[in-house]
Design a protein around this motif. Structure first.
Motif, mmCIF file in Angstrom:
data_model
loop_
_atom_site.group_PDB
_atom_site.id
_atom_site.type_symbol
_atom_site.label_atom_id
_atom_site.label_comp_id
_atom_site.label_asym_id
_atom_site.label_seq_id
_atom_site.Cartn_x
_atom_site.Cartn_y
_atom_site.Cartn_z
ATOM 1 N N ASP A 639 0.846 -1.191 0.000
ATOM 2 C CA ASP A 639 0.000 0.000 0.000
ATOM 3 C C ASP A 639 0.882 1.242 0.000
ATOM 4 O OD1 ASP A 639 -1.990 1.828 0.186
ATOM 5 O OD2 ASP A 639 -2.412 1.478 2.317
ATOM 6 N N ARG A 640 0.700 2.103 -1.020
ATOM 7 C CA ARG A 640 1.541 3.274 -1.163
ATOM 8 C C ARG A 640 0.906 4.538 -0.590
ATOM 9 N NH1 ARG A 640 6.647 3.233 -2.183
ATOM 10 N NH2 ARG A 640 6.425 5.224 -3.242
ATOM 11 N N ASP A 641 -0.241 4.442 0.008
ATOM 12 C CA ASP A 641 -0.912 5.599 0.607
ATOM 13 C C ASP A 641 -1.066 6.738 -0.394
ATOM 14 O OD1 ASP A 641 -0.937 4.219 3.040
ATOM 15 O OD2 ASP A 641 1.059 4.963 3.555
ATOM 16 N N GLY A 642 -1.442 6.396 -1.616
ATOM 17 C CA GLY A 642 -1.665 7.407 -2.639
ATOM 18 C C GLY A 642 -0.412 7.894 -3.323
ATOM 19 N N ARG A 643 0.781 7.446 -2.888
ATOM 20 C CA ARG A 643 2.019 7.895 -3.517
ATOM 21 C C ARG A 643 2.310 7.080 -4.773
ATOM 22 N NH1 ARG A 643 6.562 7.543 0.785
ATOM 23 N NH2 ARG A 643 5.376 5.741 1.470
ATOM 24 N N SER A 644 3.230 7.607 -5.602
ATOM 25 C CA SER A 644 3.598 6.912 -6.836
ATOM 26 C C SER A 644 4.309 5.599 -6.515
ATOM 27 C CB SER A 644 4.523 7.799 -7.676
ATOM 28 O OG SER A 644 3.885 9.022 -7.977
ATOM 29 N N VAL A 645 4.192 4.653 -7.431
ATOM 30 C CA VAL A 645 4.808 3.343 -7.251
ATOM 31 C C VAL A 645 6.220 3.376 -7.826
ATOM 32 C CG1 VAL A 645 4.689 0.908 -7.838
ATOM 33 C CG2 VAL A 645 2.595 2.182 -7.347
ATOM 34 N N LEU A 646 7.213 3.038 -7.005
ATOM 35 C CA LEU A 646 8.588 2.949 -7.466
ATOM 36 C C LEU A 646 8.908 1.502 -7.804
ATOM 37 C CD1 LEU A 646 10.437 5.315 -4.966
ATOM 38 C CD2 LEU A 646 9.770 5.785 -7.319
ATOM 39 N N VAL A 647 9.585 1.297 -8.934
ATOM 40 C CA VAL A 647 9.936 -0.050 -9.375
ATOM 41 C C VAL A 647 11.382 -0.036 -9.846
ATOM 42 C CG1 VAL A 647 7.598 -0.726 -10.040
ATOM 43 C CG2 VAL A 647 9.055 0.442 -11.698
ATOM 44 N N ALA A 648 11.996 -1.214 -9.879
ATOM 45 C CA ALA A 648 13.323 -1.390 -10.468
ATOM 46 C C ALA A 648 13.136 -1.944 -11.877
ATOM 47 C CB ALA A 648 14.160 -2.337 -9.613
ATOM 48 N N VAL A 649 13.783 -1.328 -12.838
ATOM 49 C CA VAL A 649 13.629 -1.715 -14.244
ATOM 50 C C VAL A 649 14.980 -2.153 -14.797
ATOM 51 C CG1 VAL A 649 12.967 -0.966 -16.551
ATOM 52 C CG2 VAL A 649 11.698 -0.133 -14.565
ATOM 53 N N LYS A 650 15.072 -3.424 -15.181
ATOM 54 C CA LYS A 650 16.246 -3.916 -15.890
ATOM 55 C C LYS A 650 16.048 -3.668 -17.381
ATOM 56 C CE LYS A 650 18.136 -7.664 -13.068
ATOM 57 N NZ LYS A 650 18.515 -9.091 -13.116
ATOM 58 N N GLN A 651 17.017 -3.044 -18.010
ATOM 59 C CA GLN A 651 16.882 -2.672 -19.411
ATOM 60 C C GLN A 651 18.078 -3.177 -20.203
ATOM 61 O OE1 GLN A 651 15.632 1.418 -20.473
ATOM 62 N NE2 GLN A 651 17.539 1.541 -21.607
ATOM 63 N N LEU A 652 17.810 -3.783 -21.347
ATOM 64 C CA LEU A 652 18.871 -4.262 -22.232
ATOM 65 C C LEU A 652 19.389 -3.095 -23.052
ATOM 66 C CD1 LEU A 652 20.195 -7.029 -23.013
ATOM 67 C CD2 LEU A 652 18.671 -7.022 -24.984
ATOM 68 N N ARG A 653 20.712 -2.943 -23.115
ATOM 69 C CA ARG A 653 21.275 -1.823 -23.868
ATOM 70 C C ARG A 653 21.200 -2.071 -25.367
ATOM 71 N NH1 ARG A 653 25.488 -0.536 -19.793
ATOM 72 N NH2 ARG A 653 27.012 -1.777 -20.903
ATOM 73 N N ALA A 654 21.275 -0.965 -26.118
ATOM 74 C CA ALA A 654 21.130 -1.050 -27.570
ATOM 75 C C ALA A 654 22.262 -1.815 -28.226
ATOM 76 C CB ALA A 654 21.038 0.364 -28.158
ATOM 77 N N ASP A 655 23.459 -1.807 -27.614
ATOM 78 C CA ASP A 655 24.601 -2.480 -28.227
ATOM 79 C C ASP A 655 24.751 -3.928 -27.766
ATOM 80 O OD1 ASP A 655 25.225 -1.874 -25.628
ATOM 81 O OD2 ASP A 655 27.261 -1.213 -26.038
ATOM 82 N N ALA A 656 23.706 -4.487 -27.137
ATOM 83 C CA ALA A 656 23.778 -5.867 -26.646
ATOM 84 C C ALA A 656 23.833 -6.856 -27.817
ATOM 85 C CB ALA A 656 22.578 -6.174 -25.758
ATOM 86 N N THR A 657 24.535 -7.965 -27.585
ATOM 87 C CA THR A 657 24.640 -8.994 -28.605
ATOM 88 C C THR A 657 23.345 -9.796 -28.687
ATOM 89 O OG1 THR A 657 25.515 -10.604 -27.028
ATOM 90 C CG2 THR A 657 27.112 -9.171 -28.140
ATOM 91 N N SER A 658 23.214 -10.565 -29.763
ATOM 92 C CA SER A 658 22.017 -11.406 -29.900
ATOM 93 C C SER A 658 21.961 -12.455 -28.799
ATOM 94 C CB SER A 658 22.028 -12.082 -31.279
ATOM 95 O OG SER A 658 23.204 -12.852 -31.457
ATOM 96 N N GLN A 659 23.140 -12.939 -28.356
ATOM 97 C CA GLN A 659 23.166 -13.904 -27.254
ATOM 98 C C GLN A 659 22.660 -13.256 -25.966
ATOM 99 O OE1 GLN A 659 23.889 -17.223 -27.199
ATOM 100 N NE2 GLN A 659 23.254 -17.127 -25.048
ATOM 101 N N ALA A 660 23.087 -12.015 -25.713
ATOM 102 C CA ALA A 660 22.615 -11.312 -24.522
ATOM 103 C C ALA A 660 21.116 -11.066 -24.593
ATOM 104 C CB ALA A 660 23.363 -9.988 -24.367
ATOM 105 N N ARG A 661 20.630 -10.787 -25.790
ATOM 106 C CA ARG A 661 19.184 -10.575 -25.954
ATOM 107 C C ARG A 661 18.411 -11.844 -25.615
ATOM 108 N NH1 ARG A 661 16.668 -6.684 -29.006
ATOM 109 N NH2 ARG A 661 14.524 -7.132 -29.647
ATOM 110 N N ASN A 662 18.898 -12.983 -26.093
ATOM 111 C CA ASN A 662 18.239 -14.248 -25.805
ATOM 112 C C ASN A 662 18.303 -14.568 -24.313
ATOM 113 O OD1 ASN A 662 16.843 -16.599 -26.601
ATOM 114 N ND2 ASN A 662 18.744 -17.774 -26.508
ATOM 115 N N ASP A 663 19.467 -14.278 -23.697
ATOM 116 C CA ASP A 663 19.607 -14.506 -22.262
ATOM 117 C C ASP A 663 18.640 -13.636 -21.467
ATOM 118 O OD1 ASP A 663 21.546 -16.351 -22.684
ATOM 119 O OD2 ASP A 663 23.231 -15.053 -22.180
ATOM 120 N N PHE A 664 18.425 -12.420 -21.944
ATOM 121 C CA PHE A 664 17.510 -11.515 -21.255
ATOM 122 C C PHE A 664 16.086 -12.080 -21.268
ATOM 123 C CE2 PHE A 664 14.989 -7.651 -20.706
ATOM 124 C CZ PHE A 664 15.687 -7.001 -19.702
#
Length: 899
Positions: A639-664
């Motif tokens: 319960d956030r008591d009306g406050r915004s929800v904070l989350v952790a976001v894992k993001q794959l970088r644009a220069d990632a290899t195809s293997q890294a993309r599949n692993d993600f």
């Protein structure tokens, strides 16, 4: 009578604050002020496309610098600016060559160094490293650096796309960095959550040094970027950044009872400091004020002691004008190369956006005759000038003894050099003789372990624990490692194994050369194949390894131990964190349709702060608009008591290899299977378009390591002084929660491989959730032993078989759990085996392997009940079957909580 005097003359005072909007002068690539000697490159097509032809708007040679085409080994153009420079703009062109060329770089990266040894990667204010390049071969493209950088050496690294050939011409823009400041150290900035206002992240997001134990060390960042903060610290001068971005701020109670912020400043050389200017916020209505006073100590050189007498200055506090302002602190022309300043709080918060120094060069004169006035000359050079004066013609002539004195001095210096060389040689010989007996032991045997086609280079940092800098050691270019190692008495006769390897028996002499080198201890029984940056095992169980089955692309298992691992494959998260090992049946061919997590609208994720990063991915703190409604009933969000929800976001970088993309994508599928109150939850994903993202819970109390290290054990003293504290019951409850989460993972046959307090997160209710973010954050970089370019290993938490045999099982997680318990009951005040270097930790692992009673265990924490320490010792049993299971650990710990 001749009197010798030491004169100190003032030089031109350095300017204080640089304005990036006006510091945009061409530095000399086009007009030749940067010489050919100062422009180098990693490679070139041929002589007429060498680095000396990489000059903007010039077409000498064949028109530009063109590197060799080698996608696996990025090429670079390096420019030595000669002096520390405030670099604000980079301009590039392609190779036009009077209509005969059409090569250009569509994108490039920028690396820089202030000393030519430690290189850093430039990132923009949102963390992106890749800069847009040219569209054609002749038009110039100007890229502003936001943030600007302070550097002497610059490397431009083309990022080729679609294997296209690249050529570059370059101009750099900026101005001299007269301040001379090369690094500052300070406590990390903190998160401010004022009621009724947006959350302000007051961290130094562009800092290019190390982050260790919540301190910024050895770098420069937002305090030297020329951008001063606004009167309202929630407003920023930059676009698309979070509130509080322009300020580095601290909360008084977060720094203990000391009541001040201590910062250290390192300069390029010794200077006479006239003043320090600190731009500070004064929004007193929100409990923010300029500092009440400051005291600065001075040190002339690295090995000297801090001078006892500080310069102190008391500010005049203003409770009527909330405007941010510069506070000028007089430094009384004190001479130093190092400064340490303590800024004392005047209110609950203190925030700085810029710090600059005014100084004069310290100029030393040669000995002169007192009767002759010195010749004075102002110096504007960035290095100290040595001034000389001519002796009057009326002085008596030289008596002829000068050549004799010079000859005596030279002779003495040569003798000292010879003595030093002899001492060093004797030390080297003694060291070799000490190691010699180990090389001829009868129980040693030569084993060759096949490695991958890529050469694995080890880097062993010879530095104290938790140091963030690791110099690169020499590398063995032979792709096959030959190794001599001691066999435990339970092993068979070495001759039996030698008979299995007749082709290797003749290489014992060459192999013996590697014995005793801690770089190779890590390769004792490992190193078959590298996957996602981790070593896979070429040995199984703890019986004699059958090396005949080890190939460069397939690892084997022999005599599976108590915890079977033959059905396990391992996967490391692309953000650089240690993702759980998973059953093989879950990581077959995978596409987006296999992902069960819901697709969340990307535009509803608002970036707040970058929490960490790895080789191909980043972890961000984001605000998720409408997430509770999106997840619906049964949402795991508190319960956030009306406050915004904070989350952790894992993001794959644009220069990632195809293997890294599949692993993600595999990592997303794995995370979606986990559903336990003590395991971090995957909430949703963004995979319909790039970049790929996964959204997980965010724990507001941070990780357990940080939480405990800021607290003391509960007592009447902590209550009386309002010191943050925890009780013994709290510590036991935390231990039970971790054992419960690991019990759940073990029931699914998942292996975590990096269990530690840094990977245990706490929410507002102090519920612990096991995660895998630890390795992606610079704060804990010194907890990992680095293998250059490939892997990092948390050796202080790893079981002996994980280091020596490359085996990661539930039993090795039990070992790490014992170390995690030790961390908890020491309140994370020190690193495990803090008195041992990384090399000594590995050597101690060998003692566990040999089991001859010489291994070193962690001591029993004073807070830890004896029965609980016995449980830790069981977790560190040498033989795998003797270690308890997580079910047994959970059942053993629960009664302690009830008591």
């Amino acid at each position: 009578m001749h009197l010798f005097l030491l004169l100190i003359l003032p030089a031109t005072a350095a300017f204080g604050q640089i304005d990036p909007a006006h510091c945009r002068y061409a530095l000399g690539m086009e007009d030749g002020r940067i010489t050919d000697h100062d422009i180098t490159a990693s490679s070139q097509w041929y002589e007429t496309t060498g680095p000396q032809y990489a000059r903007m708007n010039r077409e000498e040679g064949d028109g530009a610098w063109c590197p060799e085409d080698n996608p696996s080994d990025p090429q670079y153009l390096q420019v030595d600016l000669g002096k520390l420079t405030f670099l604000t703009v980079v301009g590039t062109q392609g190779r036009y060559a009077r209509y005969s060329g059409n090569e250009f770089a569509r994108a490039y990266r920028l690396n820089y160094s202030r000393d030519g040894l430690l290189w850093k990667s430039w990132r923009n204010r949102l963390g992106n490293m890749v800069m847009e390049g040219n569209k054609n071969a002749y038009t110039s493209l100007i890229n502003d650096l936001h943030p600007p950088i302070i550097t002497r050496y610059v490397r431009l690294i083309p990022v080729p796309k679609l294997s296209t050939t690249v050529c570059m011409r370059v101009e750099l823009y900026g101005c001299l960095w007269e301040d001379g400041l090369i690094s500052y150290s300070a406590p990390e900035g903190q998160l401010m959550m004022p009621p009724g206002y947006p959350i302000a992240s007051l961290n130094d997001s562009t800092y290019d040094g190390a982050h260790e134990r919540r301190r910024l060390l050895g770098g420069l960042g937002q305090l030297t970027d020329g951008v001063i903060g606004l009167d309202d610290f929630l407003l920023t001068r930059q676009y698309h950044v979070w509130p509080g971005y322009d300020y580095l701020g601290w909360r008084n109670d977060s720094l203990g009872s000391q009541g001040f912020v201590e910062m250290e400043f390192v300069f390029d050389r010794k200077r006479n400091f006239t003043s320090m200017k600190v731009h500070s916020n004064n929004m007193f209505r929100r409990s923010v004020k300029i500092f009440s006073s400051v005291s600065c100590w001075f040190k002339p050189r690295l090995i000297a002691d801090w001078e006892a007498e500080p310069v102190s200055f008391k500010t005049v506090l203003d409770d009527r004008n909330p405007s941010a302002r510069y506070v000028t602190v007089p430094l009384n022309r004190r001479a130093a190369k190092f400064l340490r300043c303590r800024f004392y709080f005047a209110d609950f918060w203190m925030m700085f956006s810029e710090i600059s120094f005014q100084s004069e060069d310290t100029i030393l004169l040669d000995p002169i005759v007192s009767t002759v006035p010195p010749i004075k000359k102002e110096s504007t050079m960035s290095t100290p000038s040595v001034m000389t004066a001519n002796v009057s013609a009326s002085d008596p002539p030289d008596d002829g003894n000068t050549p004799i004195l010079i000859g005596c001095l030279v002779t003495i210096i040569l003798m000292l050099v010879i003595i030093i060389v002899l001492i060093l040689w004797c030390q080297y010989v003694c060291k070799v003789l000490e190691k010699a007996p180990r090389r001829i032991l009868d129980e040693e045997v030569t084993v060759r372990l096949s490695s991958c086609s890529d050469t694995i280079i080890l880097q062993t940092p010879p530095v104290p624990p938790r140091s963030g800098h690791a110099p690169t050691g020499p590398a063995n270019t032979d792709p096959h490692y030959e190794r001599v190692f001691l066999l435990d008495p339970q092993y068979q006769n070495p001759a039996v194994l030698r008979n299995k390897l007749p082709e290797l028996s003749q290489s014992a002499e060459a192999s013996a050369l590697l014995l005793g080198n801690p770089l190779y201890d890590l390769l004792l029984l490992t190193s078959c194949h590298m996957t996602s940056g981790w070593l896979r095992a070429c040995g199984g169980g703890y019986a004699e390894p059958d090396v005949t089955q080890c190939t460069p692309h397939q690892c084997f298992h022999s005599n599976a131990p108590h915890y079977a691992e033959t059905d396990i494959v391992r996967l490391q998260g692309v953000t650089g964190s240690n993702m759980y090992a998973v059953p093989a049946l879950t990581v077959d061919s995978l596409t987006r349709k296999d992902i069960s997590a819901a697709e969340f609208p990307r535009q509803q994720l608002i970036f707040r702060e970058k929490l960490g990063e790895g080789q191909f991915g980043e972890v961000h703190l984001c605000e998720a608009e409408g997430l509770p409604e999106f997840l619906g009933e049964g949402s795991p969000l508190p319960d956030r008591d009306g406050r915004s929800v904070l989350v952790a976001v894992k993001q794959l970088r644009a220069d990632a290899t195809s293997q890294a993309r599949n692993d993600f994508l595999k990592e997303i599928k794995i995370m979606s299977r986990l559903n336990d109150p003590n395991i971090i939850r995957l909430l949703c994903v963004c995979v319909s378009s790039d970049p790929l993202c996964m959204v997980t819970e965010y724990m507001e109390n941070g990780d357990l390591n940080m939480f405990l290290s800021q607290r003391e054990i509960e007592s009447t003293l902590t209550h009386a002084n309002n010191i943050p504290s925890v009780s013994l019951s709290d510590l036991l409850h935390m231990s039970v929660q971790i054992s419960s989460g690991m019990k759940y993972l073990a029931s699914l046959n998942f292996v975590h491989r990096d269990l530690a307090t840094r990977n245990c997160l706490l929410d507002r209710r102090l519920t612990i959730k096991i995660s895998d973010f630890g390795m992606s954050r610079n704060l804990y970089s010194s907890d990992y032993y680095r293998i250059q370019g490939r892997a990092v290993l948390p050796i202080r938490w790893m079981a002996w078989e994980s280091i020596l045999l490359g085996k990661f099982t539930t039993a090795s997680d039990v070992w790490a759990f014992g170390v995690t318990l030790w961390e908890i009951f020491t309140l994370c005040k020190e690193q495990p085996y803090s008195l041992l270097s990384d090399e000594q930790v590995i050597e101690n692992t060998g003692e566990f392997f040999r089991n001859q009673g010489r291994q070193i265990f962690l001591y029993g924490p004073p807070l830890c009940p004896p029965s609980l320490f016995e449980l830790m010792m069981c977790c560190w049993s040498r033989d795998i079957p003797d270690r308890p299971t997580f079910e047994g650990l959970y059942q053993a710990l629960k009664p302690h909580v009830n008591q």
